[in-house]
Design an enzyme around this catalytic site. Structure first.
Site, PDB file in Angstrom:
ATOM      1  N   ARG A  37       0.801  -1.225   0.000  1.00 26.20           N
ATOM      2  CA  ARG A  37       0.000   0.000   0.000  1.00 26.20           C
ATOM      3  C   ARG A  37       0.834   1.276   0.000  1.00 26.20           C
ATOM      4  O   ARG A  37       0.362   2.337   0.415  1.00 26.20           O
ATOM      5  CB  ARG A  37      -0.987   0.025   1.172  1.00 26.20           C
ATOM      6  N   GLU A  44       8.475  18.428 -25.307  1.00 24.54           N
ATOM      7  CA  GLU A  44       7.708  18.518 -24.058  1.00 24.54           C
ATOM      8  C   GLU A  44       8.273  19.616 -23.155  1.00 24.54           C
ATOM      9  O   GLU A  44       7.549  20.245 -22.385  1.00 24.54           O
ATOM     10  CB  GLU A  44       7.721  17.165 -23.333  1.00 24.54           C
ATOM     11  N   HIS A  76      -2.406  12.720 -28.243  1.00 21.65           N
ATOM     12  CA  HIS A  76      -2.812  11.379 -27.817  1.00 21.65           C
ATOM     13  C   HIS A  76      -3.589  10.655 -28.916  1.00 21.65           C
ATOM     14  O   HIS A  76      -3.419   9.463 -29.121  1.00 21.65           O
ATOM     15  CB  HIS A  76      -3.677  11.446 -26.554  1.00 21.65           C
ATOM     16  N   HIS A 125       6.124  10.296 -28.458  1.00 18.12           N
ATOM     17  CA  HIS A 125       5.179  11.153 -27.740  1.00 18.12           C
ATOM     18  C   HIS A 125       5.457  12.640 -27.990  1.00 18.12           C
ATOM     19  O   HIS A 125       4.551  13.417 -28.285  1.00 18.12           O
ATOM     20  CB  HIS A 125       5.241  10.838 -26.245  1.00 18.12           C
TER      21      HIS A 125
END
Lengths: 364, 364
Positions: free
Chosen positions: A123, A186, A253, A266
């Site tokens: 977790r 980017e 995208h 990308h």
């Protein structure tokens, strides 16, 4: 060495940027109270492992750490639940406990995967990122980690902030030229959304950046990460503002999806998307000079600014309508209103979008 | 209807307890600002689906909600990454977005699985829990959600708090008697760790509880959830105090692992573990009456208080040493120091533990 802080209250963390600083990793872990009692998992991919895994493992072991390693295949296919399960197996077999940490060395794929391992193992255990691509500056700020589902990218994940990010500009020198250009796409995007001065600096320093000049890279990463950190600090859980980081991503995208994720990198896809958003801006009444300037700078970086003509317009439009950013059926675009400024516009007509997609498929 | 609040700052949420309140689910969703624009995913298992799925789906649809459903096989095997992936497929195909919610109707398995779907889908959407077992009171407070790995239970997960928990005592009346007893084991544990008065009330009301008297059940769930909520509020991320909730679980988990998870119910395993912890308490110098009293009350609830004699002591000890609560090699036990009080004792000798395991394998 430059240092900036991603300010997220008790989840704040520093980004260290400099040449050769990976050699100080063990000491940096110790400074961040990641001790040697519990084993550490280093996740990387086959390409990066060749250059850095032995060096990092040796220096960590010299610092007293027990190190388990997991080397995945390069590429998006490793961002899967199956690979996640393999990583958890390695972690369990190596005896990682709640005091352990996961270190990602690599690009966005490795960071996203290893980050979700850290977010979900027991977790949530601690996470350290060592990005080795320019593009990964993006995924190293903001805590978004995820794997893909066959129907959608990044749809199984978490927000899990790292303890620190260590950006060694020396690791960028082994990147293929095409990836360098795509990474710069980017990075200059952070300027287009927030910082006109950074765009101008980019315009003036294109040659240095493409030549991987260390000082220029460190400055660009420092400013680029800083813009992203500022935006994320104001909207950690993606309530609103953070959407501006998606300039160029809506069309980008869709192009990645339609071309099967293997034709366009990308950064290339979002370069085309940024030109598209700038063209939409003109349709919305903003100056045409925004699109002209956006396209000029992206071309100067050697990036594509037109949609490959064989991609089908209907398929692109269909992919656009499924983009999760079209919340509850409304069409939302990040629109540049000037160089260095954007708005979130939720009333963009799909007829205009189709027109721009067609125009982007025309002659370059 | 009773109501209590799990106090976790901005992640606080209410637990509603009452008979027949599931019929008001649509209104309760609306009160919690879960609107009808985005689809909802209801996750349940085959056993629970027979009784409640049609009813819940109808009432939600009558309230204007679009409802996708996912019905999994009952049992721990459904807490897997493979089933998680199936759930994500259903969610994507139904068009769930970031404004959607996942509703779990069932026991701990359904809650843990559906909770991790909600935690990880698009990096986290809203989650509602409708527990239909007594045992699930435990997993419905605290936000711990997870799936299993073949090497370890609950090792892939998150902390993800629900928007609200709706506990309809009428749903408990279809439980098999053995599961009722096992559920009451985890409930009386909340008394053993925190609330002597609750243990005394339990002792005086055993018959009513076993007969599923609505008022008695509602009271027991209210107090039991309240104890857990108090502990969790003080330690949301399991830094320390929250460990006391694991009274009986250290030995209990080892027994479940060694017996292959199909011989003992969780509540049965921890009943034996609570007796073991009380016996260890006596070895540590506390009054022997704690073990006597613990065993008497658990027997009265019809729970096992001895380890099945065919289970191998070495295998149990080996499973104990791998329990993740043995942080960094230190042996930690939750030890009752009186009825209604416990301490976290990190210096329990494994020789003593082996002795107690042997004693628990003796005549009942």
């Amino acid at each position: 060495m430059k240092q900036l802080t991603v300010d997220l209250g008790e989840r704040s963390y520093p980004i260290y940027i400099g040449e050769g600083i990976i050699s100080g990793l063990a000491a940096t872990l110790a400074n961040h109270k990641i001790g040697t009692k519990s084993p550490i998992l280093v996740v990387t991919d086959e390409n990066v492992a060749k250059f850095y895994l032995a060096q990092v493992k040796d220096s960590l072991e010299a610092g007293g750490y027990r190190v388990a390693t997991a080397v995945v295949a390069p590429g998006e296919k490793s961002k899967s639940l199956a690979v996640l399960e393999d990583m958890i197996t390695v972690a369990l077999e190596a005896g990682l406990d709640r005091s352990s940490a996961v270190i990602a060395i690599g690009g966005g794929v490795v960071g996203d995967l290893a980050g979700f391992v850290a977010a979900s193992y027991m977790r949530g255990i601690r996470f350290v990122q060592i990005p080795t691509t320019i593009l990964a500056h993006d995924s190293s700020v903001g805590g978004k980690v995820a794997v893909n589902h066959r129907l959608a990218k990044n749809v199984i994940g978490a927000f899990h902030q790292p303890e620190f990010v260590l950006y060694d500009t020396a690791t960028l020198k082994t990147l293929p030229e095409r990836e360098i250009r795509a990474g710069l796409s980017e990075l200059v995007k952070e300027g287009f959304i927030w910082d006109r001065e950074f765009v101008e600096w980019f315009d003036a320093n294109t040659d240095k950046l493409l030549a991987l000049d260390s000082e220029a890279l460190a400055h660009a990463l420092y400013i680029g990460c800083g813009v992203k950190a500022t935006v994320v600090s104001q909207d950690e859980r993606e309530g609103g503002l953070r959407a501006i980081l998606n300039l160029g991503h809506t069309i980008g995208h869709a192009l990645e999806a339609v071309s099967g994720y293997d034709e366009l990198l990308h950064g290339e896809a979002i370069a085309i998307g940024m030109v598209g958003a700038a063209m939409l801006s003109e349709k919305l009444g903003n100056p045409g000079s925004i699109a002209v300037e956006t396209e000029r700078i992206l071309r100067k970086l050697g990036l594509p600014v037109r949609i490959p003509s064989h991609l089908d317009t209907d398929a692109i439009m269909s992919a656009l309508m499924h983009d999760k950013k079209f919340k509850e059926g409304t069409m939302v675009f990040i629109i540049p209103t000037a160089i260095g400024e954007v708005e979130i516009n939720s009333n963009v007509s799909s007829v205009w979008v189709r027109e721009i997609v067609e125009r982007l498929k025309g002659e370059a």
